[in-house]
Motif scaffolding. Sequence first.
Motif, PDB file in Angstrom:
ATOM      1  N   LEU A   1       0.834  -1.199   0.000  1.00 35.27           N
ATOM      2  CA  LEU A   1       0.000   0.000   0.000  1.00 35.27           C
ATOM      3  C   LEU A   1       0.868   1.247   0.000  1.00 35.27           C
ATOM      4  N   MET A   2       1.974   1.215   0.723  1.00 40.42           N
ATOM      5  CA  MET A   2       2.889   2.359   0.723  1.00 40.42           C
ATOM      6  C   MET A   2       3.446   2.600  -0.678  1.00 40.42           C
ATOM      7  N   ALA A   3       3.779   1.522  -1.390  1.00 37.49           N
ATOM      8  CA  ALA A   3       4.257   1.665  -2.771  1.00 37.49           C
ATOM      9  C   ALA A   3       3.178   2.284  -3.651  1.00 37.49           C
ATOM     10  N   ALA A   4       1.916   1.869  -3.427  1.00 38.14           N
ATOM     11  CA  ALA A   4       0.811   2.435  -4.205  1.00 38.14           C
ATOM     12  C   ALA A   4       0.612   3.913  -3.893  1.00 38.14           C
ATOM     13  N   ASP A   5       0.745   4.284  -2.618  1.00 38.81           N
ATOM     14  CA  ASP A   5       0.633   5.696  -2.229  1.00 38.81           C
ATOM     15  C   ASP A   5       1.577   6.561  -3.051  1.00 38.81           C
ATOM     16  N   ILE A   6       2.786   6.067  -3.191  1.00 37.08           N
ATOM     17  CA  ILE A   6       3.839   6.827  -3.881  1.00 37.08           C
ATOM     18  C   ILE A   6       3.648   6.800  -5.391  1.00 37.08           C
ATOM     19  N   LEU A   7       3.418   5.603  -5.918  1.00 36.54           N
ATOM     20  CA  LEU A   7       3.460   5.419  -7.371  1.00 36.54           C
ATOM     21  C   LEU A   7       2.156   5.759  -8.071  1.00 36.54           C
ATOM     22  N   VAL A   8       1.037   5.868  -7.324  1.00 35.15           N
ATOM     23  CA  VAL A   8      -0.195   6.292  -7.971  1.00 35.15           C
ATOM     24  C   VAL A   8      -0.064   7.737  -8.449  1.00 35.15           C
ATOM     25  N   TYR A   9       0.915   8.469  -7.882  1.00 35.04           N
ATOM     26  CA  TYR A   9       1.230   9.823  -8.348  1.00 35.04           C
ATOM     27  C   TYR A   9       2.523   9.844  -9.165  1.00 35.04           C
ATOM     28  N   ARG A  10       3.111   8.661  -9.351  1.00 36.99           N
ATOM     29  CA  ARG A  10       4.396   8.518 -10.045  1.00 36.99           C
ATOM     30  C   ARG A  10       5.416   9.500  -9.447  1.00 36.99           C
ATOM     31  N   ALA A  11       5.433   9.527  -8.111  1.00 36.95           N
ATOM     32  CA  ALA A  11       6.328  10.434  -7.386  1.00 36.95           C
ATOM     33  C   ALA A  11       7.782  10.020  -7.602  1.00 36.95           C
ATOM     34  N   THR A  12       8.635  11.000  -7.755  1.00 42.09           N
ATOM     35  CA  THR A  12      10.055  10.734  -8.027  1.00 42.09           C
ATOM     36  C   THR A  12      10.893  10.713  -6.765  1.00 42.09           C
ATOM     37  N   HIS A  13      10.417  11.360  -5.692  1.00 40.03           N
ATOM     38  CA  HIS A  13      11.206  11.464  -4.471  1.00 40.03           C
ATOM     39  C   HIS A  13      10.314  11.322  -3.234  1.00 40.03           C
ATOM     40  N   VAL A  14      10.868  10.697  -2.201  1.00 38.20           N
ATOM     41  CA  VAL A  14      10.184  10.554  -0.927  1.00 38.20           C
ATOM     42  C   VAL A  14      11.173  10.859   0.191  1.00 38.20           C
ATOM     43  N   PRO A  15      10.868  11.830   1.062  1.00 42.19           N
ATOM     44  CA  PRO A  15      11.722  12.038   2.239  1.00 42.19           C
ATOM     45  C   PRO A  15      11.527  10.879   3.206  1.00 42.19           C
ATOM     46  N   VAL A  16      12.605  10.216   3.569  1.00 38.06           N
ATOM     47  CA  VAL A  16      12.484   9.014   4.401  1.00 38.06           C
ATOM     48  C   VAL A  16      13.422   9.066   5.601  1.00 38.06           C
ATOM     49  N   GLY A  17      12.999   8.389   6.663  1.00 36.18           N
ATOM     50  CA  GLY A  17      13.854   8.152   7.819  1.00 36.18           C
ATOM     51  C   GLY A  17      14.418   6.757   7.747  1.00 36.18           C
ATOM     52  N   ASP A  18      15.234   6.408   8.722  1.00 36.81           N
ATOM     53  CA  ASP A  18      15.873   5.099   8.726  1.00 36.81           C
ATOM     54  C   ASP A  18      14.865   3.963   8.700  1.00 36.81           C
ATOM     55  N   ASP A  19      13.712   4.150   9.384  1.00 39.55           N
ATOM     56  CA  ASP A  19      12.753   3.060   9.503  1.00 39.55           C
ATOM     57  C   ASP A  19      11.934   2.834   8.240  1.00 39.55           C
ATOM     58  N   GLN A  20      12.049   3.737   7.249  1.00 45.93           N
ATOM     59  CA  GLN A  20      11.281   3.589   6.020  1.00 45.93           C
ATOM     60  C   GLN A  20      12.151   3.274   4.795  1.00 45.93           C
ATOM     61  N   LYS A  21      13.453   3.233   4.961  1.00 46.63           N
ATOM     62  CA  LYS A  21      14.325   2.995   3.808  1.00 46.63           C
ATOM     63  C   LYS A  21      14.043   1.658   3.150  1.00 46.63           C
ATOM     64  N   GLN A  22      13.810   0.623   3.963  1.00 52.47           N
ATOM     65  CA  GLN A  22      13.565  -0.702   3.408  1.00 52.47           C
ATOM     66  C   GLN A  22      12.272  -0.724   2.599  1.00 52.47           C
ATOM     67  N   HIS A  23      11.256   0.001   3.077  1.00 50.39           N
ATOM     68  CA  HIS A  23       9.999   0.055   2.354  1.00 50.39           C
ATOM     69  C   HIS A  23      10.165   0.775   1.023  1.00 50.39           C
ATOM     70  N   LEU A  24      10.978   1.818   0.981  1.00 53.68           N
ATOM     71  CA  LEU A  24      11.198   2.520  -0.279  1.00 53.68           C
ATOM     72  C   LEU A  24      11.971   1.637  -1.256  1.00 53.68           C
ATOM     73  N   GLU A  25      12.909   0.845  -0.752  1.00 49.33           N
ATOM     74  CA  GLU A  25      13.604  -0.111  -1.619  1.00 49.33           C
ATOM     75  C   GLU A  25      12.615  -1.106  -2.212  1.00 49.33           C
ATOM     76  N   LEU A  26      11.640  -1.534  -1.412  1.00 49.25           N
ATOM     77  CA  LEU A  26      10.616  -2.439  -1.920  1.00 49.25           C
ATOM     78  C   LEU A  26       9.750  -1.745  -2.969  1.00 49.25           C
ATOM     79  N   THR A  27       9.435  -0.484  -2.747  1.00 44.00           N
ATOM     80  CA  THR A  27       8.680   0.287  -3.739  1.00 44.00           C
ATOM     81  C   THR A  27       9.410   0.291  -5.076  1.00 44.00           C
ATOM     82  N   ARG A  28      10.712   0.472  -5.050  1.00 46.13           N
ATOM     83  CA  ARG A  28      11.510   0.442  -6.268  1.00 46.13           C
ATOM     84  C   ARG A  28      11.478  -0.943  -6.914  1.00 46.13           C
TER      85      ARG A  28
END
Length: 355
Positions: A133-160
């Motif tokens: 769902l987090m990947a969908a949040d980002i990619l439904v807008y085809r967002a190019t950048h997300v400000p992330v903290g240490d606890d979200q880096k793994q989720h952003l890698e999964l989004t990629r």
Amino acid sequence: MNSFKPLVFSGVQPTGNLHLGNYLGAIRKFVALQESHDCIYCVVDLHSITAQLVHDDLPAQTRSITAAFLAAGIDPKKHIVFNQSRVMQHAELAWVFNCVARIGWMNRMTQFKDKAGKDRENASLGLLAYPSLMAADILVYRATHVPVGDDQKQHLELTRDIAAKFNNDFSRKIASLGVGVEMQMGEENVSGFFPLTEPLIEGPATRVMSLRDGSKKMSKSDPSDLSRINLTDDADTISKKIKKAKTDPEPLPSELDGLKERPEADNLVGIYAALAERSRQDVIAEFGGQQFSVFKPALADLAVDRLAPIAAEMRRIYADTAYVDSVLRDGGERAGTIAEGTMKTVREIIGLLAD
């Protein structure tokens, strides 16, 4: 073939009061990013039910986060502020991504392991699929950048990973429809429908720890209210919490290395540096060798100066329910238009018939 236009997306869960750590680690950065990027900021209410289905007052919590965004300086006219559940395309794309992602990918997510604990069989399916769902949040807008903290880096890698697999699985269809967009992968130019979203790190990471235990992160769920500074705290409360913060009997060191084995001292110096927008070295240069009886009042004054106006404005905005709801409604309509444009193409790529 066009390239992606820079777009920032980020979201905050409506679970409990926002605190100093949320402000320094996320919201203050959101405000700064408005000056250089188009931004979409979301109160992710669908995420809030993945670990806890029943909330005492989810609408109030959603409005509180929105008020914090606005009080901190996010402009809902120039950018988009909305709550996730208003835009049904988040959930629609999340289902597609559930079919793209692999179960093994989800099982490796550290945050799922932490939140599920030892009783993983009793965790909700929503908690396991949270990163999808987090990947969908980002990619439904085809967002190019997300400000992330240490606890979200793994989720952003999964989004990629999800974006890359979708692009690869449907590469021929994307090419035939002419909806591919060029992007940089290392030294290569490749094309795909979804961007490989990049983490956005603005300045040094700010990790704010509990005022009662310097080894634990400041948290909304800590049973002690003295462990955190809430964004709704008034000036007297902010000052009291700083002065009651746990410390050790030694004076502040004259060198940064002297903070290594002193987590509470290290935390307070870090908070001062972040609020003053100075380096930790500058803070040590000014206060090194002095007792906490000198440093704490200075930190309290600084915290009150920076946070009390935001707290007062947040309370004022939150009291105007009609205004907060109008911001979320307007933002939801604008976000929905962008999201539906993405989903219309996704349906065509996959082959889903929809008029």
